[in-house]
Design an enzyme around this catalytic site. Structure first.
Site, PDB file in Angstrom:
ATOM      1  N   ARG A  24       6.059   7.995   0.129  1.00 45.38           N
ATOM      2  CA  ARG A  24       5.649   7.414   1.419  1.00 45.38           C
ATOM      3  C   ARG A  24       5.449   8.474   2.501  1.00 45.38           C
ATOM      4  O   ARG A  24       5.777   8.246   3.666  1.00 45.38           O
ATOM      5  CB  ARG A  24       6.653   6.376   1.916  1.00 45.38           C
ATOM      6  CG  ARG A  24       6.587   5.035   1.211  1.00 45.38           C
ATOM      7  CD  ARG A  24       5.382   4.216   1.691  1.00 45.38           C
ATOM      8  NE  ARG A  24       5.321   2.951   0.994  1.00 45.38           N
ATOM      9  CZ  ARG A  24       5.856   1.824   1.465  1.00 45.38           C
ATOM     10  NH1 ARG A  24       6.441   1.806   2.640  1.00 45.38           N
ATOM     11  NH2 ARG A  24       5.770   0.726   0.766  1.00 45.38           N
ATOM     12  N   ARG A  28       4.177   4.760   8.415  1.00 44.81           N
ATOM     13  CA  ARG A  28       4.435   4.364   9.807  1.00 44.81           C
ATOM     14  C   ARG A  28       5.375   5.264  10.586  1.00 44.81           C
ATOM     15  O   ARG A  28       5.530   5.095  11.786  1.00 44.81           O
ATOM     16  CB  ARG A  28       4.954   2.927   9.845  1.00 44.81           C
ATOM     17  CG  ARG A  28       3.857   1.912   9.577  1.00 44.81           C
ATOM     18  CD  ARG A  28       4.442   0.552   9.341  1.00 44.81           C
ATOM     19  NE  ARG A  28       5.355   0.625   8.204  1.00 44.81           N
ATOM     20  CZ  ARG A  28       5.870  -0.453   7.591  1.00 44.81           C
ATOM     21  NH1 ARG A  28       5.581  -1.652   8.022  1.00 44.81           N
ATOM     22  NH2 ARG A  28       6.677  -0.301   6.566  1.00 44.81           N
ATOM     23  N   ARG A  37      -4.159   3.101  11.257  1.00 44.78           N
ATOM     24  CA  ARG A  37      -3.782   1.774  10.758  1.00 44.78           C
ATOM     25  C   ARG A  37      -4.310   0.693  11.704  1.00 44.78           C
ATOM     26  O   ARG A  37      -4.788  -0.350  11.257  1.00 44.78           O
ATOM     27  CB  ARG A  37      -2.256   1.740  10.646  1.00 44.78           C
ATOM     28  CG  ARG A  37      -1.609   0.439  10.345  1.00 44.78           C
ATOM     29  CD  ARG A  37      -1.796   0.054   8.886  1.00 44.78           C
ATOM     30  NE  ARG A  37      -1.077  -1.163   8.611  1.00 44.78           N
ATOM     31  CZ  ARG A  37      -1.455  -2.361   9.033  1.00 44.78           C
ATOM     32  NH1 ARG A  37      -2.564  -2.505   9.730  1.00 44.78           N
ATOM     33  NH2 ARG A  37      -0.735  -3.431   8.756  1.00 44.78           N
ATOM     34  N   ASP A  74      -1.893   1.082  -2.711  1.00 43.37           N
ATOM     35  CA  ASP A  74      -0.671   0.288  -2.871  1.00 43.37           C
ATOM     36  C   ASP A  74      -0.601  -0.251  -4.293  1.00 43.37           C
ATOM     37  O   ASP A  74      -1.631  -0.479  -4.937  1.00 43.37           O
ATOM     38  CB  ASP A  74      -0.637  -0.864  -1.871  1.00 43.37           C
ATOM     39  CG  ASP A  74       0.789  -1.406  -1.720  1.00 43.37           C
ATOM     40  OD1 ASP A  74       1.551  -0.848  -0.921  1.00 43.37           O
ATOM     41  OD2 ASP A  74       1.141  -2.362  -2.438  1.00 43.37           O
ATOM     42  N   TYR A 147       6.311  -9.163  -8.003  1.00 41.33           N
ATOM     43  CA  TYR A 147       5.585  -9.616  -6.800  1.00 41.33           C
ATOM     44  C   TYR A 147       4.588 -10.717  -7.145  1.00 41.33           C
ATOM     45  O   TYR A 147       4.406 -11.678  -6.391  1.00 41.33           O
ATOM     46  CB  TYR A 147       4.852  -8.441  -6.136  1.00 41.33           C
ATOM     47  CG  TYR A 147       5.790  -7.453  -5.480  1.00 41.33           C
ATOM     48  CD1 TYR A 147       6.246  -7.664  -4.179  1.00 41.33           C
ATOM     49  CD2 TYR A 147       6.241  -6.319  -6.156  1.00 41.33           C
ATOM     50  CE1 TYR A 147       7.122  -6.772  -3.578  1.00 41.33           C
ATOM     51  CE2 TYR A 147       7.113  -5.424  -5.560  1.00 41.33           C
ATOM     52  CZ  TYR A 147       7.549  -5.650  -4.269  1.00 41.33           C
ATOM     53  OH  TYR A 147       8.422  -4.772  -3.675  1.00 41.33           O
TER      54      TYR A 147
HETATM   55  O1  CP3 Z   1       2.433   7.962   0.953  1.00 41.96           O
HETATM   56  C1  CP3 Z   1       2.562   7.306  -0.103  1.00 41.96           C
HETATM   57  O2  CP3 Z   1       3.629   7.268  -0.745  1.00 41.96           O
HETATM   58  C2  CP3 Z   1       1.346   6.639  -0.707  1.00 41.96           C
HETATM   59  C3  CP3 Z   1       1.106   5.283  -0.426  1.00 41.96           C
HETATM   60  C4  CP3 Z   1       1.980   4.153  -0.963  1.00 41.96           C
HETATM   61  C5  CP3 Z   1       2.168   2.952  -0.237  1.00 41.96           C
HETATM   62  N1  CP3 Z   1       2.853   2.083  -1.025  1.00 41.96           N
HETATM   63  C6  CP3 Z   1       1.677   2.704   1.132  1.00 41.96           C
HETATM   64  C7  CP3 Z   1       2.208   1.582   1.919  1.00 41.96           C
HETATM   65  C8  CP3 Z   1       2.633   3.995  -2.201  1.00 41.96           C
HETATM   66  C9  CP3 Z   1       2.799   5.004  -3.325  1.00 41.96           C
HETATM   67  C10 CP3 Z   1       3.163   2.683  -2.223  1.00 41.96           C
HETATM   68  C11 CP3 Z   1       3.885   2.115  -3.391  1.00 41.96           C
HETATM   69  C12 CP3 Z   1       4.477   0.778  -3.274  1.00 41.96           C
HETATM   70  N2  CP3 Z   1       3.983  -0.306  -2.619  1.00 41.96           N
HETATM   71  C13 CP3 Z   1       5.658   0.387  -3.938  1.00 41.96           C
HETATM   72  C14 CP3 Z   1       6.467   1.275  -4.877  1.00 41.96           C
HETATM   73  C15 CP3 Z   1       7.345   2.211  -4.170  1.00 41.96           C
HETATM   74  C16 CP3 Z   1       8.478   1.583  -3.423  1.00 41.96           C
HETATM   75  O3  CP3 Z   1       8.464   1.658  -2.179  1.00 41.96           O
HETATM   76  O4  CP3 Z   1       9.378   1.018  -4.088  1.00 41.96           O
HETATM   77  C17 CP3 Z   1       5.890  -0.955  -3.620  1.00 41.96           C
HETATM   78  C18 CP3 Z   1       7.054  -1.785  -4.097  1.00 41.96           C
HETATM   79  C19 CP3 Z   1       4.819  -1.388  -2.797  1.00 41.96           C
HETATM   80  C20 CP3 Z   1       4.599  -2.775  -2.260  1.00 41.96           C
HETATM   81  C21 CP3 Z   1       4.610  -2.799  -0.788  1.00 41.96           C
HETATM   82  N3  CP3 Z   1       3.651  -2.238   0.023  1.00 41.96           N
HETATM   83  C22 CP3 Z   1       5.590  -3.404   0.030  1.00 41.96           C
HETATM   84  C23 CP3 Z   1       6.829  -4.118  -0.458  1.00 41.96           C
HETATM   85  C24 CP3 Z   1       5.199  -3.196   1.352  1.00 41.96           C
HETATM   86  C25 CP3 Z   1       5.871  -3.743   2.587  1.00 41.96           C
HETATM   87  C26 CP3 Z   1       7.050  -2.978   3.008  1.00 41.96           C
HETATM   88  C27 CP3 Z   1       6.682  -1.998   4.076  1.00 41.96           C
HETATM   89  O5  CP3 Z   1       7.154  -0.865   3.999  1.00 41.96           O
HETATM   90  O6  CP3 Z   1       5.950  -2.420   4.970  1.00 41.96           O
HETATM   91  C28 CP3 Z   1       4.002  -2.421   1.315  1.00 41.96           C
HETATM   92  C29 CP3 Z   1       3.231  -1.928   2.487  1.00 41.96           C
HETATM   93  C30 CP3 Z   1       2.889  -0.472   2.542  1.00 41.96           C
HETATM   94  N4  CP3 Z   1       2.480   0.306   1.489  1.00 41.96           N
HETATM   95  C31 CP3 Z   1       2.891   0.337   3.723  1.00 41.96           C
HETATM   96  C32 CP3 Z   1       2.467   1.615   3.338  1.00 41.96           C
HETATM   97  C33 CP3 Z   1       2.243   2.807   4.230  1.00 41.96           C
HETATM   98  C34 CP3 Z   1       3.231  -0.132   5.138  1.00 41.96           C
HETATM   99  C35 CP3 Z   1       2.218  -1.132   5.626  1.00 41.96           C
HETATM  100  C36 CP3 Z   1       1.618  -0.889   6.971  1.00 41.96           C
HETATM  101  O7  CP3 Z   1       1.230   0.241   7.347  1.00 41.96           O
HETATM  102  O8  CP3 Z   1       1.479  -1.886   7.681  1.00 41.96           O
END
Ligand code: CP3
Length: 341
Positions: A24, A28, A37, A74, A147
Protein backbone atom coordinates in the site's frame (compact mmCIF):
# COMPACT_ATOMS: atom_id res chain seq x y z
CA UNK A 1 21.59 0.47 -13.50
CA UNK A 2 20.73 -2.91 -12.00
CA UNK A 3 17.29 -3.70 -10.67
CA UNK A 4 18.28 -4.78 -7.12
CA UNK A 5 15.13 -6.68 -6.38
CA UNK A 6 14.78 -8.49 -9.68
CA UNK A 7 18.45 -9.50 -9.73
CA UNK A 8 18.12 -10.86 -6.20
CA UNK A 9 15.44 -13.23 -7.50
CA UNK A 10 17.60 -14.12 -10.48
CA UNK A 11 20.84 -14.99 -8.69
CA UNK A 12 19.89 -15.13 -4.98
CA UNK A 13 22.82 -12.83 -4.20
CA UNK A 14 22.54 -10.82 -1.01
CA UNK A 15 22.95 -7.07 -1.73
CA UNK A 16 24.62 -4.79 0.88
CA UNK A 17 21.30 -3.05 1.47
CA UNK A 18 18.07 -5.01 1.08
CA UNK A 19 15.63 -3.84 -1.57
CA UNK A 20 12.71 -1.87 -0.09
CA UNK A 21 9.06 -1.45 -1.02
CA UNK A 22 5.94 -1.20 1.16
CA UNK A 23 2.53 -2.77 0.74
CA UNK A 24 0.00 0.00 0.00
CA UNK A 25 2.84 2.40 -0.76
CA UNK A 26 0.41 4.30 -2.99
CA UNK A 27 -2.60 5.39 -0.98
CA UNK A 28 -4.42 7.74 1.33
CA UNK A 29 -1.50 8.52 3.67
CA UNK A 30 -0.09 10.59 0.77
CA UNK A 31 -1.70 14.02 0.15
CA UNK A 32 -0.76 13.78 -3.53
CA UNK A 33 -2.68 10.48 -3.77
CA UNK A 34 -5.79 12.09 -2.26
CA UNK A 35 -5.60 14.84 -4.92
CA UNK A 36 -5.59 12.36 -7.82
CA UNK A 37 -8.19 10.20 -6.07
CA UNK A 38 -10.51 13.24 -5.94
CA UNK A 39 -9.93 13.91 -9.62
CA UNK A 40 -10.83 10.30 -10.46
CA UNK A 41 -14.16 10.45 -8.64
CA UNK A 42 -14.57 6.80 -7.72
CA UNK A 43 -11.88 4.36 -6.58
CA UNK A 44 -12.67 1.96 -9.45
CA UNK A 45 -12.40 4.82 -11.92
CA UNK A 46 -8.91 5.49 -10.56
CA UNK A 47 -7.99 1.81 -11.08
CA UNK A 48 -9.30 1.82 -14.67
CA UNK A 49 -7.95 5.21 -15.80
CA UNK A 50 -4.45 4.24 -16.90
CA UNK A 51 -2.90 7.74 -16.80
CA UNK A 52 -4.15 8.35 -13.24
CA UNK A 53 -3.32 4.83 -12.02
CA UNK A 54 0.18 5.25 -13.46
CA UNK A 55 0.55 8.62 -11.73
CA UNK A 56 -0.40 7.29 -8.26
CA UNK A 57 1.89 4.28 -8.77
CA UNK A 58 4.79 6.67 -9.48
CA UNK A 59 4.13 9.05 -6.55
CA UNK A 60 5.83 6.94 -3.84
CA UNK A 61 8.70 6.10 -6.21
CA UNK A 62 9.46 9.79 -6.78
CA UNK A 63 9.14 10.55 -3.09
CA UNK A 64 11.09 7.64 -1.57
CA UNK A 65 13.04 5.98 -4.42
CA UNK A 66 11.74 2.54 -3.44
CA UNK A 67 13.42 -0.39 -5.19
CA UNK A 68 10.11 -1.73 -6.42
CA UNK A 69 6.88 -0.27 -7.66
CA UNK A 70 3.57 -2.12 -7.30
CA UNK A 71 0.94 -1.62 -9.95
CA UNK A 72 -1.97 0.48 -8.68
CA UNK A 73 -5.10 -1.68 -8.94
CA UNK A 74 -7.17 -3.81 -6.57
CA UNK A 75 -7.78 -7.50 -5.92
CA UNK A 76 -11.50 -6.91 -6.54
CA UNK A 77 -11.03 -6.11 -10.23
CA UNK A 78 -11.24 -9.88 -10.83
CA UNK A 79 -14.85 -10.25 -9.62
CA UNK A 80 -15.67 -7.14 -11.67
CA UNK A 81 -14.07 -8.75 -14.76
CA UNK A 82 -16.03 -11.96 -14.12
CA UNK A 83 -19.29 -10.01 -14.32
CA UNK A 84 -20.09 -9.56 -10.62
CA UNK A 85 -21.25 -6.08 -9.67
CA UNK A 86 -18.51 -4.34 -7.59
CA UNK A 87 -18.44 -0.83 -6.13
CA UNK A 88 -16.73 1.04 -3.30
CA UNK A 89 -18.61 3.00 -0.66
CA UNK A 90 -16.74 6.13 0.40
CA UNK A 91 -15.25 5.72 3.88
CA UNK A 92 -16.52 2.13 4.21
CA UNK A 93 -14.95 -0.18 1.63
CA UNK A 94 -15.90 -2.60 -1.11
CA UNK A 95 -19.41 -3.84 -1.86
CA UNK A 96 -20.35 -6.67 -4.25
CA UNK A 97 -23.63 -8.29 -5.21
CA UNK A 98 -23.03 -11.57 -3.34
CA UNK A 99 -22.72 -14.87 -5.27
CA UNK A 100 -23.04 -18.48 -4.07
CA UNK A 101 -21.65 -20.22 -7.16
CA UNK A 102 -19.95 -19.33 -10.44
CA UNK A 103 -23.24 -19.69 -12.39
CA UNK A 104 -23.76 -16.02 -13.18
CA UNK A 105 -20.07 -15.40 -13.94
CA UNK A 106 -17.92 -15.81 -17.08
CA UNK A 107 -14.23 -15.94 -17.97
CA UNK A 108 -14.94 -14.63 -21.47
CA UNK A 109 -14.27 -10.96 -20.78
CA UNK A 110 -11.32 -11.10 -18.39
CA UNK A 111 -8.66 -10.03 -20.93
CA UNK A 112 -10.74 -7.32 -22.54
CA UNK A 113 -11.90 -6.00 -19.17
CA UNK A 114 -8.31 -5.72 -17.92
CA UNK A 115 -7.00 -3.75 -20.91
CA UNK A 116 -6.84 -0.47 -18.92
CA UNK A 117 -4.75 -2.22 -16.23
CA UNK A 118 -2.42 -3.60 -18.90
CA UNK A 119 -2.14 -0.08 -20.32
CA UNK A 120 -1.12 1.20 -16.85
CA UNK A 121 1.70 -1.37 -16.83
CA UNK A 122 2.84 -0.30 -20.31
CA UNK A 123 2.95 3.35 -19.18
CA UNK A 124 4.87 2.37 -16.04
CA UNK A 125 7.36 0.45 -18.13
CA UNK A 126 8.11 3.68 -20.01
CA UNK A 127 8.14 5.99 -17.01
CA UNK A 128 9.73 4.10 -14.12
CA UNK A 129 13.44 4.60 -13.38
CA UNK A 130 15.29 1.68 -14.95
CA UNK A 131 16.52 0.37 -11.58
CA UNK A 132 12.97 0.03 -10.22
CA UNK A 133 11.40 -3.45 -10.35
CA UNK A 134 7.76 -3.49 -11.49
CA UNK A 135 5.50 -5.74 -9.40
CA UNK A 136 2.14 -7.01 -10.63
CA UNK A 137 -0.35 -8.68 -8.29
CA UNK A 138 -3.65 -10.41 -7.73
CA UNK A 139 -5.65 -11.61 -4.76
CA UNK A 140 -5.43 -15.31 -4.01
CA UNK A 141 -8.57 -17.32 -4.80
CA UNK A 142 -9.71 -17.88 -1.19
CA UNK A 143 -9.34 -14.20 -0.26
CA UNK A 144 -11.12 -12.99 -3.41
CA UNK A 145 -13.87 -15.57 -2.84
CA UNK A 146 -14.49 -14.29 0.71
CA UNK A 147 -15.45 -10.88 -0.72
CA UNK A 148 -17.44 -12.37 -3.62
CA UNK A 149 -19.52 -14.52 -1.28
CA UNK A 150 -20.02 -12.00 1.55
CA UNK A 151 -20.50 -8.98 -0.71
CA UNK A 152 -18.13 -6.98 1.53
CA UNK A 153 -15.21 -7.30 3.89
CA UNK A 154 -15.96 -9.35 7.02
CA UNK A 155 -14.07 -9.83 10.27
CA UNK A 156 -14.28 -13.64 10.26
CA UNK A 157 -15.14 -14.51 6.60
CA UNK A 158 -18.20 -16.33 7.93
CA UNK A 159 -20.27 -16.33 4.71
CA UNK A 160 -17.43 -18.02 2.78
CA UNK A 161 -16.89 -20.57 5.55
CA UNK A 162 -20.59 -21.28 5.57
CA UNK A 163 -20.78 -21.88 1.77
CA UNK A 164 -17.69 -24.11 2.02
CA UNK A 165 -19.46 -26.05 4.77
CA UNK A 166 -22.90 -26.31 3.15
CA UNK A 167 -22.15 -26.62 -0.58
CA UNK A 168 -18.51 -27.49 -1.09
CA UNK A 169 -18.92 -28.25 -4.81
CA UNK A 170 -20.36 -24.79 -5.59
CA UNK A 171 -17.62 -23.28 -3.41
CA UNK A 172 -14.88 -25.28 -5.17
CA UNK A 173 -16.31 -24.38 -8.60
CA UNK A 174 -16.14 -20.71 -7.63
CA UNK A 175 -12.49 -21.09 -6.52
CA UNK A 176 -11.65 -22.91 -9.77
CA UNK A 177 -13.12 -20.06 -11.79
CA UNK A 178 -11.11 -17.50 -9.82
CA UNK A 179 -7.96 -19.61 -10.38
CA UNK A 180 -8.52 -19.54 -14.16
CA UNK A 181 -9.28 -15.81 -14.22
CA UNK A 182 -6.19 -15.08 -12.12
CA UNK A 183 -3.88 -17.07 -14.40
CA UNK A 184 -5.21 -15.17 -17.41
CA UNK A 185 -4.91 -11.81 -15.61
CA UNK A 186 -1.38 -12.37 -14.30
CA UNK A 187 -0.19 -13.72 -17.66
CA UNK A 188 -1.52 -10.46 -19.16
CA UNK A 189 0.33 -8.43 -16.52
CA UNK A 190 3.59 -10.20 -17.37
CA UNK A 191 3.01 -9.65 -21.10
CA UNK A 192 2.67 -5.92 -20.35
CA UNK A 193 5.79 -5.57 -18.21
CA UNK A 194 5.30 -6.99 -14.71
CA UNK A 195 8.68 -8.38 -13.59
CA UNK A 196 7.65 -9.94 -10.26
CA UNK A 197 4.17 -11.01 -9.11
CA UNK A 198 2.66 -11.06 -5.64
CA UNK A 199 -0.36 -13.14 -4.59
CA UNK A 200 -2.24 -11.62 -1.63
CA UNK A 201 -3.98 -14.24 0.53
CA UNK A 202 -4.97 -11.69 3.15
CA UNK A 203 -7.50 -13.99 4.86
CA UNK A 204 -5.41 -17.20 4.79
CA UNK A 205 -5.35 -17.04 8.59
CA UNK A 206 -9.00 -18.02 8.89
CA UNK A 207 -8.34 -21.42 7.27
CA UNK A 208 -6.99 -24.17 9.47
CA UNK A 209 -6.12 -27.85 9.28
CA UNK A 210 -7.05 -29.56 6.00
CA UNK A 211 -8.93 -26.45 4.87
CA UNK A 212 -5.62 -24.58 4.78
CA UNK A 213 -4.25 -27.21 2.38
CA UNK A 214 -7.34 -27.37 0.19
CA UNK A 215 -8.36 -23.74 0.00
CA UNK A 216 -5.15 -21.79 0.58
CA UNK A 217 -2.19 -23.91 -0.58
CA UNK A 218 -3.93 -25.72 -3.46
CA UNK A 219 -5.50 -22.68 -5.22
CA UNK A 220 -2.30 -20.62 -4.87
CA UNK A 221 -0.35 -23.57 -6.28
CA UNK A 222 -2.87 -23.95 -9.11
CA UNK A 223 -2.37 -20.31 -10.13
CA UNK A 224 1.42 -20.70 -10.03
CA UNK A 225 1.37 -24.05 -11.90
CA UNK A 226 -0.95 -22.51 -14.50
CA UNK A 227 1.49 -19.66 -15.11
CA UNK A 228 4.48 -22.03 -15.32
CA UNK A 229 2.55 -24.23 -17.80
CA UNK A 230 2.23 -21.18 -20.00
CA UNK A 231 6.02 -20.84 -19.93
CA UNK A 232 5.97 -17.83 -17.58
CA UNK A 233 9.04 -17.87 -15.32
CA UNK A 234 8.41 -14.58 -13.48
CA UNK A 235 9.31 -14.75 -9.76
CA UNK A 236 6.24 -15.00 -7.51
CA UNK A 237 5.90 -13.80 -3.91
CA UNK A 238 3.20 -15.48 -1.82
CA UNK A 239 1.56 -13.75 1.15
CA UNK A 240 -0.53 -16.16 3.24
CA UNK A 241 -1.27 -13.56 5.92
CA UNK A 242 -1.99 -15.11 9.31
CA UNK A 243 -0.82 -18.60 8.23
CA UNK A 244 1.03 -19.02 11.55
CA UNK A 245 2.77 -22.43 11.72
CA UNK A 246 1.92 -23.13 8.05
CA UNK A 247 4.04 -20.33 6.52
CA UNK A 248 7.00 -22.46 5.46
CA UNK A 249 4.79 -25.33 4.38
CA UNK A 250 2.90 -22.88 2.17
CA UNK A 251 6.12 -21.59 0.61
CA UNK A 252 7.51 -25.03 -0.16
CA UNK A 253 4.31 -26.58 -1.45
CA UNK A 254 3.21 -23.68 -3.68
CA UNK A 255 6.71 -23.24 -5.19
CA UNK A 256 6.83 -19.50 -4.59
CA UNK A 257 10.18 -17.72 -4.98
CA UNK A 258 9.38 -15.21 -2.23
CA UNK A 259 7.44 -15.37 1.05
CA UNK A 260 5.87 -12.26 2.54
CA UNK A 261 5.58 -12.58 6.32
CA UNK A 262 3.09 -10.77 8.57
CA UNK A 263 4.03 -8.92 11.76
CA UNK A 264 2.58 -11.54 14.11
CA UNK A 265 5.26 -14.07 13.18
CA UNK A 266 8.66 -14.40 14.79
CA UNK A 267 10.91 -13.78 11.79
CA UNK A 268 13.71 -15.78 13.44
CA UNK A 269 11.58 -18.88 13.72
CA UNK A 270 10.26 -18.68 10.14
CA UNK A 271 13.79 -18.25 8.80
CA UNK A 272 15.04 -21.26 10.74
CA UNK A 273 12.90 -23.48 8.52
CA UNK A 274 12.66 -21.47 5.28
CA UNK A 275 14.98 -22.83 2.56
CA UNK A 276 17.56 -20.17 1.64
CA UNK A 277 16.46 -20.41 -2.00
CA UNK A 278 13.19 -18.71 -1.01
CA UNK A 279 13.45 -14.95 -0.47
CA UNK A 280 11.81 -13.60 2.67
CA UNK A 281 9.92 -10.31 2.79
CA UNK A 282 8.15 -8.10 5.29
CA UNK A 283 7.43 -8.54 9.01
CA UNK A 284 7.67 -4.89 10.17
CA UNK A 285 4.45 -3.97 11.98
CA UNK A 286 2.63 -1.16 10.11
CA UNK A 287 1.91 0.34 13.54
CA UNK A 288 5.68 0.76 14.09
CA UNK A 289 5.73 2.88 10.95
CA UNK A 290 2.65 4.79 12.12
CA UNK A 291 4.36 5.67 15.42
CA UNK A 292 7.85 6.21 13.95
CA UNK A 293 10.91 7.29 15.99
CA UNK A 294 13.22 5.18 18.12
CA UNK A 295 10.95 2.17 18.54
CA UNK A 296 10.72 1.94 14.72
CA UNK A 297 14.50 2.20 14.30
CA UNK A 298 15.01 -0.62 16.84
CA UNK A 299 12.55 -2.89 15.02
CA UNK A 300 14.20 -2.13 11.69
CA UNK A 301 17.60 -2.97 13.21
CA UNK A 302 16.21 -6.23 14.53
CA UNK A 303 14.89 -7.25 11.09
CA UNK A 304 18.18 -6.31 9.42
CA UNK A 305 20.14 -8.31 12.02
CA UNK A 306 17.95 -11.39 11.76
CA UNK A 307 18.05 -11.38 7.94
CA UNK A 308 21.79 -10.62 7.64
CA UNK A 309 23.40 -12.90 5.07
CA UNK A 310 20.15 -14.11 3.50
CA UNK A 311 18.15 -12.60 0.64
CA UNK A 312 15.39 -10.46 2.21
CA UNK A 313 13.09 -7.75 0.86
CA UNK A 314 12.38 -5.01 3.36
CA UNK A 315 8.60 -4.48 3.72
CA UNK A 316 5.79 -4.26 6.25
CA UNK A 317 3.78 -7.18 7.60
CA UNK A 318 0.65 -5.66 6.00
CA UNK A 319 -0.33 -2.41 4.25
CA UNK A 320 0.61 1.13 5.38
CA UNK A 321 -2.18 2.55 7.52
CA UNK A 322 -3.97 5.68 6.41
CA UNK A 323 -2.81 7.95 9.25
CA UNK A 324 0.91 7.22 8.77
CA UNK A 325 2.88 10.48 8.54
CA UNK A 326 4.71 10.45 5.18
CA UNK A 327 7.98 11.58 6.82
CA UNK A 328 8.07 8.34 8.84
CA UNK A 329 8.48 6.55 5.52
CA UNK A 330 11.44 8.84 4.71
CA UNK A 331 12.93 7.95 8.13
CA UNK A 332 12.45 4.23 7.46
CA UNK A 333 14.17 4.36 4.08
CA UNK A 334 17.06 6.47 5.44
CA UNK A 335 17.50 4.19 8.44
CA UNK A 336 17.88 1.13 6.20
CA UNK A 337 20.05 2.75 3.52
CA UNK A 338 22.37 4.68 5.87
CA UNK A 339 23.00 1.84 8.28
CA UNK A 340 26.61 0.77 8.74
CA UNK A 341 27.21 -2.38 6.75
O1 CP3 B 1 0.18 0.45 -3.26
C1 CP3 B 1 -0.29 -0.71 -3.36
O2 CP3 B 1 -0.09 -1.59 -2.50
C2 CP3 B 1 -1.01 -1.10 -4.63
C3 CP3 B 1 -2.41 -1.02 -4.66
C4 CP3 B 1 -3.32 -1.95 -3.86
C5 CP3 B 1 -4.58 -1.52 -3.38
N1 CP3 B 1 -5.22 -2.60 -2.86
C6 CP3 B 1 -5.10 -0.14 -3.47
C7 CP3 B 1 -6.25 0.27 -2.65
C8 CP3 B 1 -3.20 -3.32 -3.55
C9 CP3 B 1 -2.02 -4.25 -3.78
C10 CP3 B 1 -4.41 -3.71 -2.93
C11 CP3 B 1 -4.70 -5.10 -2.49
C12 CP3 B 1 -5.95 -5.38 -1.78
N2 CP3 B 1 -7.17 -4.83 -1.98
C13 CP3 B 1 -6.07 -6.37 -0.78
C14 CP3 B 1 -4.95 -7.30 -0.34
C15 CP3 B 1 -4.03 -6.68 0.61
C16 CP3 B 1 -4.61 -6.36 1.95
O3 CP3 B 1 -4.72 -5.16 2.26
O4 CP3 B 1 -4.94 -7.32 2.69
C17 CP3 B 1 -7.41 -6.37 -0.36
C18 CP3 B 1 -7.99 -7.26 0.71
C19 CP3 B 1 -8.10 -5.40 -1.13
C20 CP3 B 1 -9.56 -5.08 -1.07
C21 CP3 B 1 -9.81 -3.69 -0.67
N3 CP3 B 1 -9.51 -2.58 -1.43
C22 CP3 B 1 -10.40 -3.26 0.54
C23 CP3 B 1 -10.86 -4.16 1.67
C24 CP3 B 1 -10.44 -1.87 0.50
C25 CP3 B 1 -11.08 -0.95 1.52
C26 CP3 B 1 -10.23 -0.70 2.70
C27 CP3 B 1 -9.48 0.58 2.54
O5 CP3 B 1 -8.30 0.59 2.87
O6 CP3 B 1 -10.13 1.54 2.11
C28 CP3 B 1 -9.84 -1.47 -0.73
C29 CP3 B 1 -9.63 -0.07 -1.20
C30 CP3 B 1 -8.26 0.33 -1.65
N4 CP3 B 1 -7.39 -0.43 -2.39
C31 CP3 B 1 -7.65 1.60 -1.40
C32 CP3 B 1 -6.39 1.57 -2.03
C33 CP3 B 1 -5.39 2.69 -2.11
C34 CP3 B 1 -8.27 2.78 -0.66
C35 CP3 B 1 -9.46 3.31 -1.41
C36 CP3 B 1 -9.51 4.78 -1.65
O7 CP3 B 1 -8.51 5.44 -2.03
O8 CP3 B 1 -10.61 5.31 -1.51
Amino acid sequence: MQKTMLSMFENLEVPQTPPIWLMRQAGRYLPEYKEVRKQAGSFLNLCYTSELACEVTLQPIRKYQFDASILFADILLIPDALGQKVWFVEGEGPRLEPVKSPDSLTLDNVSSHMQPVYKTLSLLKQRLPEETTLIGFAGSPWTVATYMIAGQGTADQEPAHSLKQNDVSAFQALLDLIVEATIEYLAGQVAHGAEVLQLFDSWAGSLSGDDFDRFCIQPNKAVIDGLRLRGITTPIIGFPRGAKSRYVDFAIQTNVQGLSIDQDMSLTSVLEDLPDTIISQGNLDPLCLLDGGQQMFSKIDHILDVTKGRPHIFNLGHGITQLTPPHHVTDLVNCIRNREK
